[in-house]
Design a protein around this motif. Structure first.
Motif, PDB file in Angstrom:
ATOM      1  N   ARG A 544       0.822  -1.192   0.000  1.00  0.00           N
ATOM      2  CA  ARG A 544       0.000   0.000   0.000  1.00  0.00           C
ATOM      3  C   ARG A 544       0.861   1.249   0.000  1.00  0.00           C
ATOM      4  O   ARG A 544       1.326   1.721   1.015  1.00  0.00           O
ATOM      5  N   GLY A 545       1.022   1.815  -1.165  1.00  0.00           N
ATOM      6  CA  GLY A 545       1.660   3.123  -1.254  1.00  0.00           C
ATOM      7  C   GLY A 545       3.081   3.181  -0.770  1.00  0.00           C
ATOM      8  O   GLY A 545       3.627   4.249  -0.594  1.00  0.00           O
ATOM      9  N   GLY A 546       3.736   2.024  -0.507  1.00  0.00           N
ATOM     10  CA  GLY A 546       5.108   2.091  -0.066  1.00  0.00           C
ATOM     11  C   GLY A 546       6.021   2.647  -1.148  1.00  0.00           C
ATOM     12  O   GLY A 546       7.113   3.079  -0.883  1.00  0.00           O
ATOM     13  N   SER A 547       5.565   2.631  -2.375  1.00  0.00           N
ATOM     14  CA  SER A 547       6.343   3.217  -3.467  1.00  0.00           C
ATOM     15  C   SER A 547       5.403   3.585  -4.593  1.00  0.00           C
ATOM     16  O   SER A 547       4.388   2.958  -4.786  1.00  0.00           O
ATOM     17  N   LEU A 548       5.754   4.638  -5.309  1.00  0.00           N
ATOM     18  CA  LEU A 548       5.052   4.957  -6.544  1.00  0.00           C
ATOM     19  C   LEU A 548       5.807   4.214  -7.643  1.00  0.00           C
ATOM     20  O   LEU A 548       6.880   4.636  -8.075  1.00  0.00           O
ATOM     21  N   TRP A 549       5.238   3.146  -8.086  1.00  0.00           N
ATOM     22  CA  TRP A 549       5.941   2.142  -8.877  1.00  0.00           C
ATOM     23  C   TRP A 549       6.716   2.700 -10.053  1.00  0.00           C
ATOM     24  O   TRP A 549       7.893   2.396 -10.232  1.00  0.00           O
ATOM     25  N   PRO A 550       6.118   3.510 -10.915  1.00  0.00           N
ATOM     26  CA  PRO A 550       6.867   3.954 -12.097  1.00  0.00           C
ATOM     27  C   PRO A 550       8.148   4.705 -11.747  1.00  0.00           C
ATOM     28  O   PRO A 550       9.112   4.657 -12.512  1.00  0.00           O
ATOM     29  N   GLN A 551       8.171   5.398 -10.622  1.00  0.00           N
ATOM     30  CA  GLN A 551       9.309   6.242 -10.275  1.00  0.00           C
ATOM     31  C   GLN A 551      10.512   5.446  -9.795  1.00  0.00           C
ATOM     32  O   GLN A 551      11.642   5.895  -9.890  1.00  0.00           O
ATOM     33  N   ILE A 552      10.300   4.249  -9.257  1.00  0.00           N
ATOM     34  CA  ILE A 552      11.443   3.513  -8.703  1.00  0.00           C
ATOM     35  C   ILE A 552      11.697   2.189  -9.412  1.00  0.00           C
ATOM     36  O   ILE A 552      12.620   1.466  -9.058  1.00  0.00           O
ATOM     37  N   LEU A 553      10.904   1.872 -10.425  1.00  0.00           N
ATOM     38  CA  LEU A 553      11.068   0.610 -11.139  1.00  0.00           C
ATOM     39  C   LEU A 553      12.468   0.475 -11.727  1.00  0.00           C
ATOM     40  O   LEU A 553      13.161  -0.532 -11.504  1.00  0.00           O
ATOM     41  N   GLU A 554      12.895   1.478 -12.471  1.00  0.00           N
ATOM     42  CA  GLU A 554      14.211   1.424 -13.113  1.00  0.00           C
ATOM     43  C   GLU A 554      15.321   1.300 -12.082  1.00  0.00           C
ATOM     44  O   GLU A 554      16.277   0.529 -12.244  1.00  0.00           O
ATOM     45  N   GLN A 555      15.192   2.032 -10.974  1.00  0.00           N
ATOM     46  CA  GLN A 555      16.223   1.985  -9.918  1.00  0.00           C
ATOM     47  C   GLN A 555      16.309   0.587  -9.308  1.00  0.00           C
ATOM     48  O   GLN A 555      17.406   0.084  -9.045  1.00  0.00           O
ATOM     49  N   ALA A 556      15.157  -0.055  -9.090  1.00  0.00           N
ATOM     50  CA  ALA A 556      15.143  -1.390  -8.493  1.00  0.00           C
ATOM     51  C   ALA A 556      15.813  -2.404  -9.408  1.00  0.00           C
ATOM     52  O   ALA A 556      16.597  -3.250  -8.956  1.00  0.00           O
ATOM     53  N   ILE A 557      15.531  -2.330 -10.700  1.00  0.00           N
ATOM     54  CA  ILE A 557      16.122  -3.290 -11.635  1.00  0.00           C
ATOM     55  C   ILE A 557      17.611  -3.026 -11.812  1.00  0.00           C
ATOM     56  O   ILE A 557      18.422  -3.958 -11.917  1.00  0.00           O
ATOM     57  N   GLN A 558      17.997  -1.750 -11.810  1.00  0.00           N
ATOM     58  CA  GLN A 558      19.417  -1.416 -11.908  1.00  0.00           C
ATOM     59  C   GLN A 558      20.206  -1.960 -10.717  1.00  0.00           C
ATOM     60  O   GLN A 558      21.384  -2.303 -10.839  1.00  0.00           O
ATOM     61  N   ALA A 559      19.553  -2.042  -9.551  1.00  0.00           N
ATOM     62  CA  ALA A 559      20.229  -2.517  -8.332  1.00  0.00           C
ATOM     63  C   ALA A 559      20.247  -4.035  -8.232  1.00  0.00           C
ATOM     64  O   ALA A 559      20.896  -4.590  -7.351  1.00  0.00           O
ATOM     65  N   SER A 560      19.544  -4.733  -9.135  1.00  0.00           N
ATOM     66  CA  SER A 560      19.434  -6.191  -9.077  1.00  0.00           C
ATOM     67  C   SER A 560      20.485  -6.860  -9.966  1.00  0.00           C
ATOM     68  O   SER A 560      20.886  -6.309 -10.997  1.00  0.00           O
ATOM     69  N   GLU A 561      20.898  -8.042  -9.566  1.00  0.00           N
ATOM     70  CA  GLU A 561      21.850  -8.812 -10.370  1.00  0.00           C
ATOM     71  C   GLU A 561      21.145  -9.773 -11.311  1.00  0.00           C
ATOM     72  O   GLU A 561      21.747 -10.269 -12.271  1.00  0.00           O
ATOM     73  N   TYR A 562      19.867 -10.036 -10.997  1.00  0.00           N
ATOM     74  CA  TYR A 562      19.067 -10.907 -11.860  1.00  0.00           C
ATOM     75  C   TYR A 562      17.630 -10.404 -11.895  1.00  0.00           C
ATOM     76  O   TYR A 562      17.134  -9.858 -10.892  1.00  0.00           O
ATOM     77  N   VAL A 563      16.971 -10.606 -13.027  1.00  0.00           N
ATOM     78  CA  VAL A 563      15.527 -10.427 -13.126  1.00  0.00           C
ATOM     79  C   VAL A 563      14.951 -11.751 -13.600  1.00  0.00           C
ATOM     80  O   VAL A 563      15.333 -12.260 -14.671  1.00  0.00           O
ATOM     81  N   VAL A 564      14.079 -12.330 -12.808  1.00  0.00           N
ATOM     82  CA  VAL A 564      13.424 -13.595 -13.146  1.00  0.00           C
ATOM     83  C   VAL A 564      11.975 -13.288 -13.505  1.00  0.00           C
ATOM     84  O   VAL A 564      11.248 -12.701 -12.707  1.00  0.00           O
ATOM     85  N   VAL A 565      11.565 -13.675 -14.723  1.00  0.00           N
ATOM     86  CA  VAL A 565      10.203 -13.424 -15.196  1.00  0.00           C
ATOM     87  C   VAL A 565       9.417 -14.720 -15.088  1.00  0.00           C
ATOM     88  O   VAL A 565       9.724 -15.704 -15.781  1.00  0.00           O
ATOM     89  N   MET A 566       8.429 -14.746 -14.226  1.00  0.00           N
ATOM     90  CA  MET A 566       7.643 -15.949 -13.969  1.00  0.00           C
ATOM     91  C   MET A 566       6.561 -16.105 -15.040  1.00  0.00           C
ATOM     92  O   MET A 566       5.586 -15.361 -15.067  1.00  0.00           O
ATOM     93  N   HIS A 567       6.753 -17.114 -15.931  1.00  0.00           N
ATOM     94  CA  HIS A 567       5.787 -17.390 -16.995  1.00  0.00           C
ATOM     95  C   HIS A 567       4.791 -18.442 -16.506  1.00  0.00           C
ATOM     96  O   HIS A 567       5.107 -19.634 -16.447  1.00  0.00           O
ATOM     97  N   THR A 568       3.617 -17.997 -16.133  1.00  0.00           N
ATOM     98  CA  THR A 568       2.537 -18.872 -15.666  1.00  0.00           C
ATOM     99  C   THR A 568       1.326 -18.689 -16.570  1.00  0.00           C
ATOM    100  O   THR A 568       1.327 -17.861 -17.488  1.00  0.00           O
TER     101      THR A 568
END
Length: 645
Positions: A544-568
């Motif tokens: 709930r409102g802990g982040s405004l998603w569009p504004q920090i999405l790029e920063q979160a992915i830049q800080a990650s070493e992997y992105v796993v996309v769950m195909h369900t």
């Protein structure tokens, strides 16, 4: 009639929240309550600042409930275009200060992430304010609201309702039961001595000054506790039980029980039936010392296995040594219930005493009974004569208190935490002087006395005494139970944060991208990855409102070493705009890695086809969300590959 005003704000450029579900649950709770005819529930959606002002001025509610987004800088309302409008915390606090001049607001509930600072500001004007000290998920936020209003609907107090809200989160095994925090308008009143200009011939009528308990003081106390450099001293006001909805010290209950057996003496001498030493003095004269000891032992044994909440909260903290001034076994029992093994020592003014007591640890703490122990009734300090007889041998060191106990008390590096000790009594001021032997302290010690509406002249004299002493003792008036709750909560939050930082700070981070419907599956995968030594940054749109998603999405992915996309199956038909943005950002980040290094990893469940723009990447197949072993093996192999290159 109690009026509740529900304010909702979910700006267009923020993540969708389940506010409709929250309000439906609240309404169902109130409509089925015993007091439904006495509750008027009002709503205000898409709340703008003008709407907020007009609603509060017009409706004049007792409870104001805000649900929406929040950041550390404050909550978000909507502007005229329906977009997010951050509200300045000071401005909102000032606004509530104006409203309370005509509106009888009893409580403000900010059901939004990171709203604790805002709650503290508003609490300058409102009796009770609830905020969140971190991000809180939709499910947890809704459960808190249900528990809170279940209690309100049945006529319980705001404090009780807050506890029921936290309990509702915990009973559902949801995260965040420590996230809601309660702030009071008169919370943590620090009592300070009068200024020098006040200490004139009229000083006796000067009221102590009430100051706020500052964050720095909480931090300092918690630091001393974590370092096991804080000694706990429990006075008679800390040893009690809940009776008739109020906290009753056991020594007062014992005094009243003894007073009933010597009513003629109580009336003739105008004794205070709640003053144990006074009543016990006359009881012993009338019925004999043996009868007094027998009645005392019988009384305390009734409560042998009933440690109060205050004790249970303190028992969760690492106090290696504690000193108690009541003979009851409640404190050691509270420690045992926390899976600790307390050692017991005591002082006996008419017998031999050990020169050295065992050294305590946080898991095997030592409890020292300063006024004797029930196992040796002759050691008990009960009457006024006993108190005087106790001070003499302590001063003359015959018999002396244990040497290492005195060393601990006099260690200038150690802080002392006195709870309900009763320093307004003259003999306790003398005792403290004897115990510390005039030694000055490097660090501040803290004494908390149960808050009373009107400080006595004895208390004012105490302020004057400690205001000019070298013991660096800060004296406060505080509700002791509330203090213990706050102290335990803050300690557990710090401990959890420290554990997570220690465990995860050096671990590689995995960003999990998934369809909104796959929140549960993602949580299961995340738990297995964390067990395997990886940090997990999960799609937090359910928060709930802990982040405004569009504004920090790029920063979160830049800080990650992997992105796993769950195909369900849900992912195959997912049209969520944010999933597309996550993949777009991840593809851009993939180009920053050298050839052969895996960063963006499609994880395939069942027969769900790999998304077209990801077909060129090496994927991993998972049999189910309960078995993430293939993904873990892929990540670990890539980690080894990165190290070699």
């Amino acid at each position: 009639m109690k009026t509740i005003l529900f304010l909702a704000a979910n700006p267009k450029n923020t993540e969708r929240l389940r506010l409709d579900e929250e309000i439906r649950e609240i309404q169902e709770s109130l409509q089925t309550s015993s007091n439904r005819a006495l509750i008027d529930f009002r709503q205000q959606w898409a709340t703008r600042p003008d709407d907020l002002r007009q609603a509060l001025l017009r409706i004049k509610p007792q409870i104001v409930h805000f649900s929406g987004h929040g950041e550390t800088g404050g909550i978000y309302l909507e502007n005229d275009a329906g977009m997010a409008l951050p509200v300045n915390p000071d401005a909102l606090s000032e606004f509530f200060g104006l409203v309370t001049k005509t509106a009888p607001i009893q409580c403000v509930l900010l059901n939004a992430c990171y709203s604790e600072a805002q709650a503290e500001a508003i609490a300058a004007h409102i009796p009770y304010v609830i905020g969140m000290n971190a991000a809180i998920g939709d499910k947890s936020a809704i459960k808190f609201a249900i528990g809170f209003y279940d209690a309100i609907g049945e006529g319980r107090t705001i404090e009780d309702a807050y506890q029921f809200g936290c309990s509702a989160i915990r009973m559902e095994n949801l995260p965040g039961h420590l996230t809601p925090v309660l702030r009071r308008k008169r919370d943590a009143r620090r009592v300070s001595p009068p200024t020098s200009s006040e200490t004139s011939k009229n000083a006796a009528v000067v009221q102590p000054v009430a100051e706020a308990w500052r964050e720095e003081e909480w931090a300092t106390l918690l630091y001393a506790i974590r370092q096991e450099r804080c000694l706990l001293l429990l006075g008679p006001d800390a040893a009690g039980i809940q009776q008739n909805g109020a906290f009753q010290p056991l020594n007062e209950l014992l005094a009243q029980s003894l007073a009933e057996q010597i009513q003629p003496q109580v009336q003739a001498w105008r004794l205070n039936p709640a003053n144990l030493t006074q009543v016990a003095q006359h009881f012993a004269l009338e019925k004999g010392r043996d009868t007094l000891e027998m009645r005392t032992v019988e009384f305390y044994e009734e409560y042998a296995d009933q440690p109060n909440e205050l004790y249970r909260n303190l028992a969760a903290l690492p106090f290696a040594l504690s000193i108690v001034t009541t003979p009851d076994p409640l404190w050691p029992e509270a420690l045992r219930q926390e899976q600790k093994e307390p050692g017991i020592a005591r002082y006996h003014l008419n017998s031999n005493n050990s020169a050295i007591i065992q050294t305590g640890t946080s898991q095997s703490p030592v409890v020292f009974y300063l006024y004797g122990h029930l196992d040796e009734p002759a050691s008990l300090i009960l009457t006024e004569n006993d108190l005087l007889d106790f001070l003499v041998p302590v001063i003359t060191k015959n018999p002396a208190l244990p040497n290492n106990l005195l060393s601990e008390l006099r260690d200038p590096r150690k802080s002392l935490l006195f709870l309900g000790f009763g320093f307004h009594h003259w003999y306790l001021r003398i005792l403290l002087h004897i115990l510390l032997q005039g030694q000055s302290k490097e660090n501040y010690s803290i004494a908390l006395e149960q808050a009373t509406p009107h400080p006595s002249e004895e208390l004012r004299n105490t302020l004057l005494f400690y205001g000019g002493s070298k013991y660096k003792l800060h004296l406060y008036q505080y509700d002791l139970l509330d203090f213990s709750r706050e102290l335990r909560q803050r300690y557990e939050i710090e401990a959890a944060n420290k554990f997570n930082k220690t465990r995860l700070n050096s671990a590689p981070c995995v960003f999990l991208c998934h369809a909104p419907e796959d929140v549960t599956m993602a949580a299961e995968i995340a738990a297995q990855l964390e067990t395997g030594g990886f940090r997990v940054w999960r799609d937090a749109r359910q928060q709930r409102g802990g982040s405004l998603w569009p504004q920090i999405l790029e920063q979160a992915i830049q800080a990650s070493e992997y992105v796993v996309v769950m195909h369900t199956n849900a992912f195959c038909s997912c049209q969520d705009v944010y999933v597309a943005q996550e993949i777009e950002c991840a593809l851009a980040r993939q180009t920053q890695f050298r050839l052969g290094v895996q960063f963006l990893i499609p994880a395939q469940f069942g027969d769900c086809p790999i998304r077209e723009e990801l077909e060129h990447l090496k994927s991993v197949t998972l049999p189910s969300a309960q078995d993430a072993a293939p993904l873990l093996q892929t990540l670990k192999r890539d980690q080894e590959r990165r190290k070699k290159k």
